[in-house]
Design a protein around this motif. Structure first.
Motif, PDB file in Angstrom:
ATOM      1  N   ILE A  31      -6.818  -3.588  -2.022  1.00 55.22           N
ATOM      2  CA  ILE A  31      -7.867  -4.408  -2.625  1.00 55.22           C
ATOM      3  C   ILE A  31      -7.480  -4.759  -4.056  1.00 55.22           C
ATOM      4  O   ILE A  31      -6.553  -4.182  -4.627  1.00 55.22           O
ATOM      5  CB  ILE A  31      -9.231  -3.672  -2.640  1.00 55.22           C
ATOM      6  CG1 ILE A  31      -9.078  -2.294  -3.306  1.00 55.22           C
ATOM      7  CG2 ILE A  31      -9.799  -3.560  -1.239  1.00 55.22           C
ATOM      8  CD1 ILE A  31     -10.383  -1.532  -3.453  1.00 55.22           C
ATOM      9  N   GLU A  32      -8.211  -5.694  -4.638  1.00 51.25           N
ATOM     10  CA  GLU A  32      -8.011  -6.088  -6.032  1.00 51.25           C
ATOM     11  C   GLU A  32      -8.926  -5.263  -6.929  1.00 51.25           C
ATOM     12  O   GLU A  32      -9.927  -4.697  -6.480  1.00 51.25           O
ATOM     13  CB  GLU A  32      -8.322  -7.582  -6.211  1.00 51.25           C
ATOM     14  CG  GLU A  32      -7.482  -8.514  -5.351  1.00 51.25           C
ATOM     15  CD  GLU A  32      -6.023  -8.535  -5.768  1.00 51.25           C
ATOM     16  OE1 GLU A  32      -5.751  -8.244  -6.953  1.00 51.25           O
ATOM     17  OE2 GLU A  32      -5.178  -8.836  -4.913  1.00 51.25           O
ATOM     18  N   LYS A  33      -8.575  -5.206  -8.219  1.00 47.80           N
ATOM     19  CA  LYS A  33      -9.410  -4.462  -9.169  1.00 47.80           C
ATOM     20  C   LYS A  33     -10.810  -5.052  -9.278  1.00 47.80           C
ATOM     21  O   LYS A  33     -11.756  -4.362  -9.664  1.00 47.80           O
ATOM     22  CB  LYS A  33      -8.745  -4.465 -10.549  1.00 47.80           C
ATOM     23  CG  LYS A  33      -7.704  -3.378 -10.734  1.00 47.80           C
ATOM     24  CD  LYS A  33      -7.294  -3.278 -12.193  1.00 47.80           C
ATOM     25  CE  LYS A  33      -6.429  -2.049 -12.438  1.00 47.80           C
ATOM     26  NZ  LYS A  33      -6.083  -1.883 -13.858  1.00 47.80           N
TER      27      LYS A  33
ATOM     28  N   ASP B 299      -2.875   0.167 -11.478  1.00 49.00           N
ATOM     29  CA  ASP B 299      -3.492  -0.463 -10.310  1.00 49.00           C
ATOM     30  C   ASP B 299      -3.003   0.110  -8.982  1.00 49.00           C
ATOM     31  O   ASP B 299      -3.288  -0.439  -7.924  1.00 49.00           O
ATOM     32  CB  ASP B 299      -3.271  -1.971 -10.328  1.00 49.00           C
ATOM     33  CG  ASP B 299      -1.791  -2.357 -10.345  1.00 49.00           C
ATOM     34  OD1 ASP B 299      -0.943  -1.450 -10.537  1.00 49.00           O
ATOM     35  OD2 ASP B 299      -1.481  -3.548 -10.159  1.00 49.00           O
TER      36      ASP B 299
ATOM     37  N   ILE C  64     -10.640   5.860  -8.122  1.00 48.49           N
ATOM     38  CA  ILE C  64     -11.489   4.685  -8.357  1.00 48.49           C
ATOM     39  C   ILE C  64     -12.940   5.114  -8.542  1.00 48.49           C
ATOM     40  O   ILE C  64     -13.661   4.580  -9.403  1.00 48.49           O
ATOM     41  CB  ILE C  64     -11.354   3.681  -7.200  1.00 48.49           C
ATOM     42  CG1 ILE C  64      -9.924   3.118  -7.150  1.00 48.49           C
ATOM     43  CG2 ILE C  64     -12.372   2.551  -7.336  1.00 48.49           C
ATOM     44  CD1 ILE C  64      -9.639   2.243  -5.940  1.00 48.49           C
TER      45      ILE C  64
ATOM     46  N   SER D  87       0.831  -1.202   0.000  1.00 44.47           N
ATOM     47  CA  SER D  87       0.000   0.000   0.000  1.00 44.47           C
ATOM     48  C   SER D  87       0.867   1.254   0.000  1.00 44.47           C
ATOM     49  O   SER D  87       0.652   2.181  -0.796  1.00 44.47           O
ATOM     50  CB  SER D  87      -0.916  -0.004   1.234  1.00 44.47           C
ATOM     51  OG  SER D  87      -1.603   1.222   1.361  1.00 44.47           O
TER      52      SER D  87
ATOM     53  N   SER E  45      -3.952   2.738  -7.308  1.00 45.86           N
ATOM     54  CA  SER E  45      -5.035   3.149  -6.419  1.00 45.86           C
ATOM     55  C   SER E  45      -5.606   1.970  -5.658  1.00 45.86           C
ATOM     56  O   SER E  45      -5.938   2.079  -4.463  1.00 45.86           O
ATOM     57  CB  SER E  45      -6.143   3.840  -7.220  1.00 45.86           C
ATOM     58  OG  SER E  45      -5.671   5.051  -7.788  1.00 45.86           O
ATOM     59  N   TYR E  46      -5.712   0.836  -6.334  1.00 46.03           N
ATOM     60  CA  TYR E  46      -6.243  -0.365  -5.675  1.00 46.03           C
ATOM     61  C   TYR E  46      -5.253  -0.906  -4.642  1.00 46.03           C
ATOM     62  O   TYR E  46      -5.647  -1.344  -3.558  1.00 46.03           O
ATOM     63  CB  TYR E  46      -6.577  -1.436  -6.711  1.00 46.03           C
ATOM     64  CG  TYR E  46      -7.757  -1.067  -7.580  1.00 46.03           C
ATOM     65  CD1 TYR E  46      -9.063  -1.382  -7.201  1.00 46.03           C
ATOM     66  CD2 TYR E  46      -7.581  -0.390  -8.781  1.00 46.03           C
ATOM     67  CE1 TYR E  46     -10.148  -1.034  -7.981  1.00 46.03           C
ATOM     68  CE2 TYR E  46      -8.655  -0.021  -9.576  1.00 46.03           C
ATOM     69  CZ  TYR E  46      -9.938  -0.347  -9.170  1.00 46.03           C
ATOM     70  OH  TYR E  46     -11.019   0.011  -9.935  1.00 46.03           O
ATOM     71  N   LYS E  47      -3.979  -0.854  -4.988  1.00 48.19           N
ATOM     72  CA  LYS E  47      -2.966  -1.325  -4.045  1.00 48.19           C
ATOM     73  C   LYS E  47      -2.921  -0.456  -2.793  1.00 48.19           C
ATOM     74  O   LYS E  47      -2.732  -0.966  -1.689  1.00 48.19           O
ATOM     75  CB  LYS E  47      -1.595  -1.361  -4.719  1.00 48.19           C
ATOM     76  CG  LYS E  47      -1.427  -2.491  -5.728  1.00 48.19           C
ATOM     77  CD  LYS E  47      -0.026  -2.505  -6.304  1.00 48.19           C
ATOM     78  CE  LYS E  47       0.155  -3.678  -7.264  1.00 48.19           C
ATOM     79  NZ  LYS E  47       1.516  -3.693  -7.861  1.00 48.19           N
TER      80      LYS E  47
ATOM     81  N   VAL F 137     -14.889  -1.481  -2.110  1.00 49.84           N
ATOM     82  CA  VAL F 137     -14.030  -0.301  -2.259  1.00 49.84           C
ATOM     83  C   VAL F 137     -14.314   0.695  -1.141  1.00 49.84           C
ATOM     84  O   VAL F 137     -13.393   1.224  -0.508  1.00 49.84           O
ATOM     85  CB  VAL F 137     -14.258   0.371  -3.632  1.00 49.84           C
ATOM     86  CG1 VAL F 137     -13.548   1.727  -3.680  1.00 49.84           C
ATOM     87  CG2 VAL F 137     -13.740  -0.529  -4.752  1.00 49.84           C
TER      88      VAL F 137
ATOM     89  N   TYR G 275      -8.947   6.753  -3.624  1.00 50.00           N
ATOM     90  CA  TYR G 275     -10.393   6.507  -3.576  1.00 50.00           C
ATOM     91  C   TYR G 275     -11.120   7.347  -4.620  1.00 50.00           C
ATOM     92  O   TYR G 275     -11.998   6.846  -5.346  1.00 50.00           O
ATOM     93  CB  TYR G 275     -10.914   6.829  -2.184  1.00 50.00           C
ATOM     94  CG  TYR G 275     -12.394   6.568  -2.008  1.00 50.00           C
ATOM     95  CD1 TYR G 275     -12.943   5.308  -2.272  1.00 50.00           C
ATOM     96  CD2 TYR G 275     -13.250   7.585  -1.574  1.00 50.00           C
ATOM     97  CE1 TYR G 275     -14.306   5.073  -2.102  1.00 50.00           C
ATOM     98  CE2 TYR G 275     -14.606   7.350  -1.405  1.00 50.00           C
ATOM     99  CZ  TYR G 275     -15.123   6.094  -1.669  1.00 50.00           C
ATOM    100  OH  TYR G 275     -16.474   5.854  -1.508  1.00 50.00           O
TER     101      TYR G 275
END
Length: 246
Positions: free
Chosen positions: A190-192, A182, A240, A172, A184-186, A199, A237
């Motif tokens: 979380i995963e995509k 990816d 996403i 993170s 933002s997801y990391k 989320v 956030y």
């Protein structure tokens, strides 16, 4: 008593003993001209009569682990040294930063620092939020020359492991220093493939984890670094949200 002795006294804390205490003693005795045994004793006396020891402990930890990361790729980059110096000047002011660099230069020259032993001592005396902030700062150093190379990443990952930072937390924080699809997801761990509800749940969890108030015990000077992590979570956030039309 000189300013350096006062500063060191404020920063001794848990560092008086253990491997960090040994490193401090070696550096003070070997690299800092004009620093006497009496100064060390005066510093310890000063420490017992002043508060905010946790901030001093964190400060010493920053210096030690910064030296480890800077030397990770086999060279000492002036841009990385400048990053540490400027960071300390912004946090503590010119005089305290100057005192810190007297020790820092000694740490850079010392090739006998046991990363594991130092990290184990830090782990025992600092909060999880403080250790997350340490890792964030180390990535900032690595990125200051424009690129985080593999040796630096491996060094920081080793440090994070010793500090009992999970791989999720490590990835993170690492993602905050990369621009990838990816990231933002990391950052939100979380995963995509996560649902919109997942989320939102992840965002709330990360806000709680990285909230600046968790570092308030270190003093106001350390809140800026915490706010940087907090902003990265918010940006992730929002990215996403925009990507998904949430």
């Amino acid at each position: 008593m000189g300013n350096f002795a006062k500063w060191l006294g404020a920063g001794l804390g848990f560092s008086v003993g253990g491997p960090i205490g040994s490193i401090l003693g070696f550096v003070v005795g070997s690299f800092i001209d004009g620093f006497t045994k009496e100064d060390v004793e005066n510093a310890r006396t000063y420490r017992t009569t002043h508060s905010n020891v946790q901030s001093g402990d964190f400060e010493i930890s920053l210096l030690l682990l910064s030296a480890v990361v800077i030397k990770a790729d086999g060279k000492i980059d002036q841009r990385e040294l400048a990053y540490v110096r400027e960071h300390f000047k912004r946090m503590y002011g010119e005089q305290r930063a100057s005192n810190a660099f007297k020790l820092f230069n000694g740490f850079i020259k010392n090739n006998n620092i046991s990363t594991r032993q130092v990290c184990m001592q830090i782990r025992q005396h600092t909060t999880h939020a403080s250790r997350l902030q340490l890792v964030h700062f180390l990535f900032g150093i690595a990125k200051s020359d424009g690129i985080v190379n593999e040796r630096e990443v491996n060094s920081i990952k080793t440090i994070a492991g010793y500090l009992n930072i999970s791989n999720y937390d490590f990835e993170s924080i690492k993602a905050m220093f990369y621009n990838s699809s990816d990231s933002s997801y990391k950052i939100l761990e979380i995963e995509k493939s996560a649902s919109n509800d997942e989320v939102k749940k992840a965002y709330r969890k990360m806000v709680k984890k990285y909230h600046p108030d968790k570092l308030r015990h270190l003093g106001e000077e350390h809140l800026k670094g915490a706010e940087e992590k907090f902003r990265e979570v918010q940006k992730a956030y929002e990215h996403i949200q925009n990507e998904r039309g949430m």
